[in-house]
Design a protein around this motif. Structure first.
Motif, PDB file in Angstrom:
ATOM      1  N   LEU A 152     -43.931 -31.373 -32.076  1.00  0.00           N
ATOM      2  CA  LEU A 152     -44.489 -30.179 -33.169  1.00  0.00           C
ATOM      3  C   LEU A 152     -45.244 -30.816 -34.267  1.00  0.00           C
ATOM      4  CD1 LEU A 152     -41.768 -29.348 -31.501  1.00  0.00           C
ATOM      5  CD2 LEU A 152     -41.086 -27.772 -33.555  1.00  0.00           C
ATOM      6  N   ALA A 153     -46.609 -30.243 -34.357  1.00  0.00           N
ATOM      7  CA  ALA A 153     -47.338 -30.487 -35.497  1.00  0.00           C
ATOM      8  C   ALA A 153     -46.905 -29.931 -36.722  1.00  0.00           C
ATOM      9  CB  ALA A 153     -48.924 -30.268 -35.115  1.00  0.00           C
ATOM     10  N   PRO A 154     -47.147 -30.433 -38.045  1.00  0.00           N
ATOM     11  CA  PRO A 154     -46.673 -29.900 -39.324  1.00  0.00           C
ATOM     12  C   PRO A 154     -47.304 -28.511 -39.530  1.00  0.00           C
ATOM     13  CG  PRO A 154     -47.752 -31.971 -39.847  1.00  0.00           C
ATOM     14  CD  PRO A 154     -47.991 -31.726 -38.048  1.00  0.00           C
ATOM     15  N   SER A 210     -36.985 -23.543 -36.178  1.00  0.00           N
ATOM     16  CA  SER A 210     -37.903 -24.317 -36.530  1.00  0.00           C
ATOM     17  C   SER A 210     -38.983 -24.515 -35.634  1.00  0.00           C
ATOM     18  CB  SER A 210     -37.725 -25.358 -37.505  1.00  0.00           C
ATOM     19  OG  SER A 210     -37.268 -26.389 -36.735  1.00  0.00           O
ATOM     20  N   ARG A 234     -37.637 -35.838 -37.741  1.00  0.00           N
ATOM     21  CA  ARG A 234     -39.050 -35.245 -38.498  1.00  0.00           C
ATOM     22  C   ARG A 234     -39.531 -36.157 -39.219  1.00  0.00           C
ATOM     23  NH1 ARG A 234     -37.819 -30.037 -41.448  1.00  0.00           N
ATOM     24  NH2 ARG A 234     -36.558 -31.278 -42.809  1.00  0.00           N
ATOM     25  N   GLU A 241     -41.322 -23.202 -33.865  1.00  0.00           N
ATOM     26  CA  GLU A 241     -42.465 -22.156 -33.425  1.00  0.00           C
ATOM     27  C   GLU A 241     -43.224 -22.394 -32.056  1.00  0.00           C
ATOM     28  OE1 GLU A 241     -42.201 -22.996 -36.445  1.00  0.00           O
ATOM     29  OE2 GLU A 241     -41.529 -21.608 -37.943  1.00  0.00           O
ATOM     30  N   TRP A 248     -44.280 -33.747 -38.904  1.00  0.00           N
ATOM     31  CA  TRP A 248     -44.294 -33.966 -37.675  1.00  0.00           C
ATOM     32  C   TRP A 248     -42.914 -33.985 -37.082  1.00  0.00           C
ATOM     33  CZ3 TRP A 248     -46.247 -39.243 -35.508  1.00  0.00           C
ATOM     34  CH2 TRP A 248     -46.301 -38.992 -34.020  1.00  0.00           C
ATOM     35  N   GLU A 249     -42.678 -33.296 -35.721  1.00  0.00           N
ATOM     36  CA  GLU A 249     -41.067 -33.279 -35.302  1.00  0.00           C
ATOM     37  C   GLU A 249     -41.204 -33.503 -34.017  1.00  0.00           C
ATOM     38  OE1 GLU A 249     -38.935 -29.450 -36.317  1.00  0.00           O
ATOM     39  OE2 GLU A 249     -39.970 -29.613 -38.113  1.00  0.00           O
ATOM     40  N   SER A 296     -46.246 -21.827 -31.628  1.00  0.00           N
ATOM     41  CA  SER A 296     -47.430 -22.615 -32.457  1.00  0.00           C
ATOM     42  C   SER A 296     -47.506 -23.994 -32.730  1.00  0.00           C
ATOM     43  CB  SER A 296     -47.920 -21.450 -33.490  1.00  0.00           C
ATOM     44  OG  SER A 296     -47.124 -21.490 -34.525  1.00  0.00           O
ATOM     45  N   ARG A 297     -46.261 -24.247 -33.080  1.00  0.00           N
ATOM     46  CA  ARG A 297     -46.365 -25.710 -33.344  1.00  0.00           C
ATOM     47  C   ARG A 297     -46.203 -26.963 -32.332  1.00  0.00           C
ATOM     48  NH1 ARG A 297     -41.755 -26.898 -37.396  1.00  0.00           N
ATOM     49  NH2 ARG A 297     -43.099 -28.726 -37.655  1.00  0.00           N
TER      50      ARG A 297
END
Length: 570
Positions: free
Chosen positions: A568-570, A540, A519, A542, A524-525, A544-545
């Motif tokens: 993955l967006a924040p 974590s 991360r 999801e 941001w991941e 949607s991310r």
């Protein structure tokens, strides 16, 4: 239903011309000019060809272009044998064409980095011609490394030093002046091809002339320099010359006779003074193949070049433990030097990374040479796996803090052209090793732009032949196609610019886990499954991310497939 995740691409952030730190997290696209785009249809890529593709490069989403040498050259080593450091090869254009290209790049918000080749000139350089026409001990010869030979008649090279391209690193000249005119005479040093005599960096004239070269290009708007073989400039030429039968084994204390000597940093301190004359200061990055972290970081000091390539990921297998250890080490190195880290998988000197990843795990450098000699058939590659791994590795890398260096054509998913006809090869390695090592031509084949045009839209008949399979990788075959490698790069570079954060990361996965998960400070991941089997998604992650995936992922996802990366967006 499985599909390629492809959200709306974020708009590009405005570029700031006077940002002195632009290079710290830049995405830099390397152009090998002869193989990029041919505007005049003579079979060689050229500077007008680069200018014609600035729109493509802007849309790709990079921050800067880096041009490999475009200087006058006999091409004994693909342009890295330079006849004149302050001019353009007439086959590639003119200085006016260069100025036009720089103006077009800047108008598009792109910085321009050029290669500078300070370890050696070409044997057609004015200085070397003057050296050959002068007597031993003359000021003209003092710009290079001329030495008397060993043996009763000086018939043996001054040392056992080998050339990087095979054979000895010394060539004997025929004297043209004095009482010994017409006789075999001194030997000159060339760590690379015999057409590339090494310059003597203890000579103040050499140092000042390169300062002039840096100012010449900086005055024309160049934003930075990539410094070829930066670790070789300082040499211990005291007699008797020390033995060094292998160029691959270096001392780690700055006393190696040929590489990574402490004195080299005095040279680059002078360069930094020149680069800091400009506002903003011109950037520089060292190509220094130094295996020791405590030595490499010296090139990246703010009092020196400011940044240095690390090639650790390029040399690593596709393995979670290897990647994690390299990232941790390189980020610590960058923090210690005050620079940002650099990441690279492919360039003009190595086999393209989709081909490396396509070969069986454990394939070493010797096996890669054999694979090229076998025309790319043995060991047997798995292209689908190679491209899948390359896409996953690149997406993992583009999420990291630091500069990302991309090589032309990797955004098209190009593989190495391993079966080039032997009579088409130009790499000096092929000739100087007695046809035992094929060399680097396979990663330099001119790009495919349009599958429907002659020569795949490159221009004239390419100087290296393009294979038929290039057509499927052409820009026209991938432009706007969801899931294509080109669109993956465009999406990734757009998101990278939008989601950039401080130059650090936090590991969220345990050491030894084949699923690497990190991360960035803004939330941001990045998750990469280095295994071959699907892995459960962290709680974590999801759906949607998830904004980007390197390969097909079920929607909503329950697992991350093997050899796949998610953002993955924040």
């Amino acid at each position: 239903m499985d599909r390629q995740l492809s959200p709306t691409r974020p708009a590009a952030e405005p570029e700031t011309r006077n940002n002195a730190d632009w290079w710290r997290q830049a995405a830099v696209y390397q152009i090998y000019p002869r193989s990029f785009a041919d505007a005049n249809h003579d079979g060689l890529g050229d500077l007008p060809g680069v200018t014609s593709r600035i729109g493509y490069l802007k849309e790709l989403g990079i921050d800067a272009i880096w041009l490999s040498p475009f200087y006058p050259s006999a091409l004994a080593d693909g342009g890295y044998d330079v006849d004149d450091y302050r001019n353009v090869d007439a086959r590639l254009g003119t200085l006016a064409d260069f100025d036009t290209m720089v103006a077009a790049a800047h108008e598009a918000g792109l910085k321009v980095i050029v290669d500078v080749v300070p370890n050696h000139s070409s044997n057609r350089h004015r200085w070397f011609s003057e050296a050959l026409a002068s007597a031993p001990g003359s000021p003209e010869r003092a710009r290079y490394h001329f030495h008397e030979g060993l043996g009763e008649q000086g018939e043996l090279p001054p040392s056992d030093w080998p050339s990087h391209f095979g054979g000895p690193a010394w060539t004997r000249v025929t004297e043209s002046t004095g009482a010994n005119a017409g006789d075999p005479g001194q030997w000159y040093l060339h760590l690379f091809a015999s057409e590339q005599p090494d310059l003597n960096w203890e000579n103040p004239e050499v140092r000042e002339d390169f300062h002039t070269t840096l100012r010449f290009w900086a005055d024309r708007g160049v934003d930075g320099f990539r410094v070829d073989v930066a670790h070789a400039l300082a040499k211990d030429m005291s007699l008797p010359l020390r033995s060094k039968p292998s160029l691959q084994i270096l001392l780690d204390d700055g006393t190696d006779p040929l590489f990574d000597r402490d004195e080299v940093h005095e040279i680059f301190a002078g360069w930094r003074q020149v680069l800091n004359e400009y506002d903003p200061p011109r950037a520089a990055v060292a190509e220094a193949w130094v295996p020791f972290t405590h030595r490499r970081l010296k090139y990246a000091q703010p009092t020196g070049l400011g940044q240095a390539f690390n090639f650790d990921l390029l040399q690593a297998p596709f393995d979670a433990g290897e990647f994690r250890g390299i990232v941790a080490s390189c980020l610590a190195e960058a923090a210690a030097s005050g620079a940002s880290s650099t990441w690279v998988f492919s360039n003009h000197d190595v086999i393209r990374h989709p081909s490396r990843y396509a070969l069986p795990d454990g394939t070493d450098a010797q096996a890669l040479d054999a694979w090229l000699l076998n025309g790319g058939t043995h060991p047997q590659p798995d292209p689908a796996r190679g491209l899948r791994r390359a896409r996953a590795a690149t997406l993992f890398m583009l999420g990291l803090p630091g500069s990302a260096y991309l090589y032309q054509g990797e955004e098209l998913g190009l593989f190495e052209v391993a079966d080039l006809p032997l009579d088409a090869l130009e790499d000096p390695t092929w000739f100087r090793t007695g046809n035992r090592i094929k060399g680097r031509d396979g990663c330099r084949v001119p790009l495919p732009w349009d599958a429907g045009q002659e020569n795949h839209g490159f221009g004239g008949t390419p100087w290296l032949p393009q294979p038929a399979w290039f057509a499927a990788h052409a820009v026209t075959e991938q432009d706007g196609v969801p899931g294509s490698t080109l669109e993956l790069y465009r999406d990734a570079l757009a998101w990278r610019r939008k989601l950039q954060a401080a130059e650090s990361l936090e590991w969220l996965s345990a050491s030894g886990d084949p699923l690497l998960h990190y991360r960035r400070p803004n939330g941001w991941e990045v998750l990469t499954n280095f295994g071959t089997e699907p892995a459960p998604l962290p709680v974590s992650a999801e759906a949607s991310r998830i904004v980007l995936a390197s390969g097909p992922v079920a929607r909503p996802p329950q697992q991350i497939p093997g050899e796949t990366t998610l953002w993955l967006a924040p």
